[in-house]
Design a protein around this motif. Structure first.
Motif, PDB file in Angstrom:
ATOM      1  N   PRO A 394     -51.438 -42.804 -22.802  1.00  0.00           N
ATOM      2  CA  PRO A 394     -50.817 -42.863 -24.002  1.00  0.00           C
ATOM      3  C   PRO A 394     -50.885 -41.394 -24.867  1.00  0.00           C
ATOM      4  N   VAL A 395     -50.063 -41.618 -25.543  1.00  0.00           N
ATOM      5  CA  VAL A 395     -50.150 -40.517 -26.388  1.00  0.00           C
ATOM      6  C   VAL A 395     -51.018 -40.639 -27.977  1.00  0.00           C
ATOM      7  N   ARG A 396     -51.909 -39.413 -28.085  1.00  0.00           N
ATOM      8  CA  ARG A 396     -53.049 -39.542 -29.255  1.00  0.00           C
ATOM      9  C   ARG A 396     -52.261 -38.879 -30.272  1.00  0.00           C
ATOM     10  N   GLY A 397     -52.292 -38.753 -31.385  1.00  0.00           N
ATOM     11  CA  GLY A 397     -51.759 -39.147 -32.683  1.00  0.00           C
ATOM     12  C   GLY A 397     -52.366 -37.366 -33.261  1.00  0.00           C
ATOM     13  N   GLY A 398     -53.810 -36.606 -32.279  1.00  0.00           N
ATOM     14  CA  GLY A 398     -53.497 -35.343 -32.543  1.00  0.00           C
ATOM     15  C   GLY A 398     -53.259 -34.735 -34.340  1.00  0.00           C
ATOM     16  N   ARG A 399     -54.956 -36.438 -34.904  1.00  0.00           N
ATOM     17  CA  ARG A 399     -55.163 -35.708 -35.617  1.00  0.00           C
ATOM     18  C   ARG A 399     -56.623 -36.660 -35.561  1.00  0.00           C
ATOM     19  N   ALA A 400     -57.756 -35.470 -36.587  1.00  0.00           N
ATOM     20  CA  ALA A 400     -59.282 -35.504 -36.679  1.00  0.00           C
ATOM     21  C   ALA A 400     -59.118 -36.895 -37.311  1.00  0.00           C
ATOM     22  N   ARG A 401     -58.490 -36.644 -38.269  1.00  0.00           N
ATOM     23  CA  ARG A 401     -59.005 -38.040 -39.555  1.00  0.00           C
ATOM     24  C   ARG A 401     -58.700 -39.805 -39.395  1.00  0.00           C
ATOM     25  N   PHE A 402     -57.107 -39.808 -38.927  1.00  0.00           N
ATOM     26  CA  PHE A 402     -56.541 -40.835 -38.333  1.00  0.00           C
ATOM     27  C   PHE A 402     -56.551 -40.774 -37.094  1.00  0.00           C
ATOM     28  N   ARG A 403     -56.954 -41.757 -36.308  1.00  0.00           N
ATOM     29  CA  ARG A 403     -57.484 -42.157 -34.716  1.00  0.00           C
ATOM     30  C   ARG A 403     -56.348 -43.423 -34.573  1.00  0.00           C
ATOM     31  N   GLY A 404     -55.212 -42.643 -33.599  1.00  0.00           N
ATOM     32  CA  GLY A 404     -54.453 -43.529 -33.653  1.00  0.00           C
ATOM     33  C   GLY A 404     -53.825 -42.970 -32.330  1.00  0.00           C
ATOM     34  N   PHE A 405     -52.415 -43.231 -32.234  1.00  0.00           N
ATOM     35  CA  PHE A 405     -51.745 -43.100 -30.414  1.00  0.00           C
ATOM     36  C   PHE A 405     -50.165 -42.978 -31.025  1.00  0.00           C
TER      37      PHE A 405
END
Length: 412
Positions: A394-405
């Motif tokens: 899976p590819v993470r969204g690369g965000r610190a605040r909103f954690r998802g893919f």
């Protein structure tokens, strides 16, 4: 548990003096939990290089949430130097989540009237039909993406229905939402800043037309959230035009990415904890406690913010008035003083007083809807495709605040 699982904390790093939310280590975005544990153990009230404070203990977050007078949600002072006189500033300082009473009280009362448990029960048949339709489409594909083909399609449609946005006009909503919320990250590039402002402008231009049409042809305020916001309360307490437009943007944004993350995070966590997946398939009635555990284990929203209005103290740290506070929800939801064995996914965990929806007067207005969407989406996918498995990382969204893919490739 799968050997590839990345969230178990096997070692706790020594947090250096220059640890900074604005300049995070490269491996933080994939797995922030070792850092959260280290911060909570070493400096739970951590002063950042910019003078703000990062809180990682569950008890400290609850304390801040419960004292809205001392810890303000109003972002005018904080966002002015960051955004300047831009549409991003206007949006984020007028939305429900970044305001104190009385504006917060007025907007929340209007929104909550349309998001009660009873109102959400009325949306369930339509939600089930939507989810089943998406599953039908996925069945005909050799490989699917659990985000683009499933998780992200659900909240856009549901919030679009609540605001009665025409179906053929919903395509840009996800892109606008991701950009506007992305501007809340601790650090963004000048190029992204300009793009996010452009998205606010496009979103507002669209909403002005939609509101004008709805004023001419009102819907039922019991089921049409936009009509409800336009008409206001029976006592005539209406929103200004700016408040109305910006909180429509907020509703579409807040109801979109966080719910997408809940569904995506939950489905990936089950794949990485096969014994928990097997339990839920064997006992589908556990879906309610499972949803709460997904919210705790991989909180869709990992960071919140407040500003002190008076001199105060958190733990043994004195904090002066006007200080910015970052609330690390992701760390608090893995605090071992509150959650035994916090790095283990346990779909039967009880009690589970997580802070994924915050607490106090700013507890998420859409939490009943988010839970409903997560419950219906995950339970019906499991019932239809119990043997789903990831076909690539899976590819993470690369965000610190909103954690998802961003992407979860999958074979059904």
């Amino acid at each position: 548990m799968s050997s590839q699982y990345q969230n178990i904390v096997t070692s706790v790093p020594l947090i250096s003096d220059d640890f900074d939310l604005r300049h995070l280590p490269a491996d933080f975005y994939q797995n922030p939990y070792p850092y959260y544990h280290a911060l909570r153990e070493q400096t739970p009230v951590r002063k950042m290089p910019d003078g703000s404070y990062l809180l990682t203990r569950y008890a400290d977050l609850v304390h801040v949430y419960k004292d809205a007078r001392t810890f303000s949600s109003d972002k005018k002072l904080e966002f002015k130097p960051r955004y300047g006189d831009t549409l991003l500033y206007e949006h984020h300082t007028n939305s429900l989540v970044f305001n104190d009473p009385p504006l917060h009280t007025r907007v929340r009362r209007l929104i909550m009237g349309g998001l009660t448990p009873a109102a959400m029960a009325d949306t369930e048949p339509g939600l089930i039909k939507l989810v089943d339709g998406l599953l039908d489409q996925m069945e005909n594909k050799n490989e699917v993406d659990l985000i683009s083909d499933f998780a992200s399609a659900i909240p856009v449609e549901i919030i679009g229905n609540l605001l009665a946005v025409p179906h053929d006009e919903r395509e840009p909503l996800r892109e606008w939402s991701l950009a506007i919320l992305g501007a809340l990250e601790p650090a963004i590039t000048p190029e992204f800043f300009a793009y996010a402002n452009q998205c606010v402008a496009e979103f507002l231009d669209y909403l002005k037309q939609l509101v004008a049409q709805r004023r001419l042809h009102p819907g039922d305020p019991k089921t049409d959230m936009l009509t409800r916001l336009i008409e206001g309360e029976a006592n005539g307490e209406k929103l200004t035009e700016t408040e109305l437009l910006q909180n429509c943007v907020f509703l579409l944004n807040a109801g979109h990415e966080t719910t997408t993350n809940l569904i995506g995070n939950g489905l990936v966590a089950l794949q990485e904890w096969p014994e928990q997946k097997a339990r839920l398939i064997a006992q589908p009635e556990m879906i309610n406690t499972a949803i709460e555990e997904f919210l705790r284990f991989e909180s869709s929203n990992q960071l919140g913010n407040r500003m002190t209005t008076v001199d105060t103290q958190i733990g043994d740290i004195n904090i002066v008035a006007g200080s910015r506070i970052s609330l690390c929800i992701g760390a608090a939801n893995r605090d071992p003083l509150q959650f035994p064995d916090p790095d283990k996914l346990d779909i039967s965990r009880s009690p589970n007083r997580h802070l994924a929806f915050a607490s106090g007067i700013h507890q998420c207005a859409g939490m009943f809807l988010a839970r409903l969407e997560g419950r219906v989406a995950i339970s019906r996918l499991l019932a239809r495709f119990p043997d789903y498995e990831l076909s690539a990382a899976p590819v993470r969204g690369g965000r610190a605040r909103f954690r998802g893919f961003l992407s979860v490739p999958c074979k059904l």
